[in-house]
Design a protein around this motif. Sequence first.
Motif, PDB file in Angstrom:
ATOM      1  N   VAL A  46     -19.344 -82.123   1.629  1.00  0.00           N
ATOM      2  CA  VAL A  46     -19.716 -83.503   1.279  1.00  0.00           C
ATOM      3  C   VAL A  46     -20.968 -83.500   0.399  1.00  0.00           C
ATOM      4  CG1 VAL A  46     -20.587 -85.681   2.237  1.00  0.00           C
ATOM      5  CG2 VAL A  46     -18.572 -84.593   3.223  1.00  0.00           C
ATOM      6  N   ALA A  50     -21.187 -85.135  -3.149  1.00  0.00           N
ATOM      7  CA  ALA A  50     -22.228 -86.137  -3.426  1.00  0.00           C
ATOM      8  C   ALA A  50     -23.040 -85.750  -4.644  1.00  0.00           C
ATOM      9  CB  ALA A  50     -23.133 -86.306  -2.210  1.00  0.00           C
ATOM     10  N   ASN A  51     -23.302 -84.471  -4.794  1.00  0.00           N
ATOM     11  CA  ASN A  51     -24.059 -84.013  -5.954  1.00  0.00           C
ATOM     12  C   ASN A  51     -23.248 -84.148  -7.235  1.00  0.00           C
ATOM     13  OD1 ASN A  51     -26.707 -83.196  -6.468  1.00  0.00           O
ATOM     14  ND2 ASN A  51     -26.005 -81.135  -6.952  1.00  0.00           N
ATOM     15  N   SER A  54     -23.613 -87.873  -8.100  1.00  0.00           N
ATOM     16  CA  SER A  54     -24.964 -88.268  -8.496  1.00  0.00           C
ATOM     17  C   SER A  54     -25.813 -87.022  -8.716  1.00  0.00           C
ATOM     18  CB  SER A  54     -25.572 -89.156  -7.413  1.00  0.00           C
ATOM     19  OG  SER A  54     -26.847 -89.589  -7.793  1.00  0.00           O
ATOM     20  N   VAL A  60     -30.149 -84.419  -2.355  1.00  0.00           N
ATOM     21  CA  VAL A  60     -28.878 -83.857  -1.875  1.00  0.00           C
ATOM     22  C   VAL A  60     -28.926 -82.335  -1.946  1.00  0.00           C
ATOM     23  CG1 VAL A  60     -26.380 -83.745  -2.280  1.00  0.00           C
ATOM     24  CG2 VAL A  60     -27.584 -85.919  -2.517  1.00  0.00           C
TER      25      VAL A  60
END
Length: 123
Positions: A46, A50-51, A54, A60
């Motif tokens: 995850v 997520a990286n 964004s 993160v």
Amino acid sequence: MKAEMARWQDWAAVVIGVVVALSPIWVSTNSAARWSMIVLGVLVAVAGLANMMSPATEMVVWAMGVLGVLMFIAPWVTGYSSMMGASWTSWVGGALTLLTAMAALPEGSRMHIGHGGGLAAHH
């Protein structure tokens, strides 16, 4: 998300996380090992996703590094260090996650870790 925007580190984190999370299928585990590997593996995957979404969010990447350390120490903390397959999966997965997170840090952050006595020399 554009595919060309995703860095290799993001993809590596997703792959490492998925492999660790699914590894209880092929390595012998107990309940603690199984849940540690599944939860930490999913969280690393995850974090990689997520990286990708964004890439400018440095937090993160730091979280991914912490997850790598947690994954590495999990066999000792949760008591499955005697299970070689599960332990080695956690140790290797944790080390690779930490190295991936370090590689994903922006150059500026790597140079200024611990400003005023940090890890890197300041020029």
